[in-house]
Motif scaffolding. Structure first.
Motif, PDB file in Angstrom:
ATOM      1  N   THR A  18       1.100  -1.500   0.029  1.00  0.00           N
ATOM      2  CA  THR A  18      -0.216   0.347  -0.140  1.00  0.00           C
ATOM      3  C   THR A  18       0.904   0.935   0.164  1.00  0.00           C
ATOM      4  N   TYR A  32      -2.534   2.833   8.472  1.00  0.00           N
ATOM      5  CA  TYR A  32      -2.480   2.629   7.250  1.00  0.00           C
ATOM      6  C   TYR A  32      -0.712   2.504   7.650  1.00  0.00           C
ATOM      7  N   GLN A  77      -1.254  -1.853   7.544  1.00  0.00           N
ATOM      8  CA  GLN A  77      -1.890  -1.881   6.635  1.00  0.00           C
ATOM      9  C   GLN A  77      -0.574  -2.622   5.697  1.00  0.00           C
ATOM     10  N   GLU A 137       0.655  -5.425   7.847  1.00  0.00           N
ATOM     11  CA  GLU A 137       0.228  -6.346   7.951  1.00  0.00           C
ATOM     12  C   GLU A 137       0.642  -6.992   5.995  1.00  0.00           C
ATOM     13  N   TRP A 138       0.617  -5.715   4.979  1.00  0.00           N
ATOM     14  CA  TRP A 138       1.738  -6.315   3.592  1.00  0.00           C
ATOM     15  C   TRP A 138       2.264  -7.699   2.977  1.00  0.00           C
ATOM     16  N   PRO A 162      -4.345   1.519   0.137  1.00  0.00           N
ATOM     17  CA  PRO A 162      -4.944   1.434   1.098  1.00  0.00           C
ATOM     18  C   PRO A 162      -6.251   1.263   1.629  1.00  0.00           C
ATOM     19  N   TRP A 221     -11.265  -2.795   5.129  1.00  0.00           N
ATOM     20  CA  TRP A 221     -10.451  -3.533   5.012  1.00  0.00           C
ATOM     21  C   TRP A 221     -10.811  -4.857   5.699  1.00  0.00           C
ATOM     22  N   TYR A 249      -3.881  -6.181  14.294  1.00  0.00           N
ATOM     23  CA  TYR A 249      -3.968  -7.280  13.034  1.00  0.00           C
ATOM     24  C   TYR A 249      -4.711  -8.465  14.243  1.00  0.00           C
TER      25      TYR A 249
END
Length: 384
Positions: free
Chosen positions: A173, A181, A184, A187-188, A266, A273, A361
């Motif tokens: 993202t 943000y 994310q 997590e990516w 994102p 999400w 998460y």
């Protein structure tokens, strides 16, 4: 900090604390070994694409007018002038199609085309694009992404080897301020890490259709998306599994590095999400194998254990000290291993971001779980 005088309960809480400790040690060990396979760009990226290669980029879109306004100039700036691009309209209800046609006309771009999708859904749109491309190599991206100038050459380079049938690349993202943000991007990073690991182990598990390339001949040989059209998501993973079964893992490549990175927008809210991840996870039982359901169950158990450990700190000082120690292990492991992935793409976060992301998460995953199990979500105006 002693809220119970029941010895049996205290022993049970201590047992849970010890179990969580063992879990955290195993988690740290697992992340460490995943991280050992994370390497910079492969040697294939130093090679040049044969001049005879024929490729086409497919861009399926539905109600993406706003994103297309940013994508079109990015493609014009990032791609070689003669690159063929086919935009496939998945029955949009906005002005996306007109926007593309006007852009093509305004800049007199001869190799860009807009075609209507034959059928509903992303797989039908991609299938329409493959048939319209008449190209040897297909690359797929999404409408909400941006590319670097070296992306096309880097993604095509592995096809110098005749046995390579599919190439997958990383997705991340765009950077923005705010913990959601940052979460994310972390997590990516975990998704990139896992994808890379299983490719290198010869058991490719997942890839992203926002950054994918494959030979048209291989696509046709495995009958493309046949057998999966009824499932809204998973065009990338189902195709990956088919090609792995047909040609073997040594014909599939996962690339790392900034030159092959695709950046995507994102999600702006937790609800967005959750809806996106629900769509991704809803195919957990559609792969016809035990690996995906088993992984999904493990992930759910992991998140439940992490969150369940919080109230244990109120039962005794022994538990408090144990849990602080194992939480520290988890924090160190995530920052060290996932930080290595993010560093490759020029991303670095504060300890505060790492700490908060580690608790956000499991909350987000458990919130997604009911929708994923039931397979109920709304995406781009369509209800599943």
């Amino acid at each position: 900090m002693q809220f119970t005088t029941n010895p049996q309960m205290l022993h049970e809480m201590l047992a849970l604390g010890i179990c969580y400790f063992l879990f955290a040690v195993g988690y740290t060990w697992g992340l460490y070994h995943l991280g050992k396979t994370w390497e910079p760009e492969t040697s294939d990226l130093t090679q040049s694409l044969p001049s005879s290669a024929d490729c086409c980029i497919l861009v399926p879109f539905r109600n993406e007018e706003r994103n297309l306004a940013a994508l079109l100039p990015n493609l014009m700036d990032s791609l070689p002038f003669a690159t063929k691009v086919v935009f496939i309209d998945d029955h949009s209800e906005d002005g996306g199609e007109a926007l593309i046609r006007n852009f093509i006309q305004a800049y007199d771009i001869q190799n860009w085309f807009v075609v209507p999708s034959i059928g509903l859904g992303k797989k039908a749109a991609l299938n329409t694009g493959v048939e319209a491309s008449h190209s040897e190599i297909i690359l797929t991206i999404d409408a909400d992404i941006s590319l670097s100038k070296g992306w096309l050459k880097s993604m095509l380079a592995p096809f110098n080897k005749a046995n390579i049938q599919l190439v997958a690349g990383p997705v991340m993202t765009h950077s923005a301020n705010g913990i959601f943000y940052k979460f994310q991007q972390i997590e990516w990073a975990s998704l990139l890490l896992i994808s890379n690991y299983f490719f290198k182990k010869g058991h490719p598990l997942m890839c992203s259709g926002a950054n994918l390339a494959f030979r048209t001949s291989a696509f046709e040989e495995v009958a493309g998306y046949t057998g999966n059209f009824h499932i809204h998501s998973g065009d990338d993973e189902f195709l990956l599994k088919k090609m792995n079964k047909k040609y073997g893992a040594d014909t599939l490549v996962y690339l790392n590095g900034p030159s092959v990175l695709v950046q995507t927008q994102p999600m702006t809210t937790p609800g967005d999400w959750i809806r996106q991840r629900s769509r991704w996870a809803s195919k957990w039982n559609a792969h016809g194998e035990k690996g995906h359901p088993f992984t999904a169950v493990l992930l759910a158990i992991f998140c439940l254990i992490v969150l369940s450990s919080i109230p244990l700190v109120f039962f005794s000082w022994k538990l408090t000290c144990t849990l602080i120690f194992v939480w520290s292990l988890k924090f160190i492991a995530e920052k060290a291993v996932l930080g290595k992935v993010l560093k490759l793409y020029g991303l670095k976060f504060s300890n505060k971001n790492w700490f908060l992301a580690g608790w956000i998460y499991p909350l987000m995953v458990l919130a997604t779980l009911p929708y994923a199990i039931l397979g109920k979500y709304i995406w781009k105006g369509r209800k599943n």
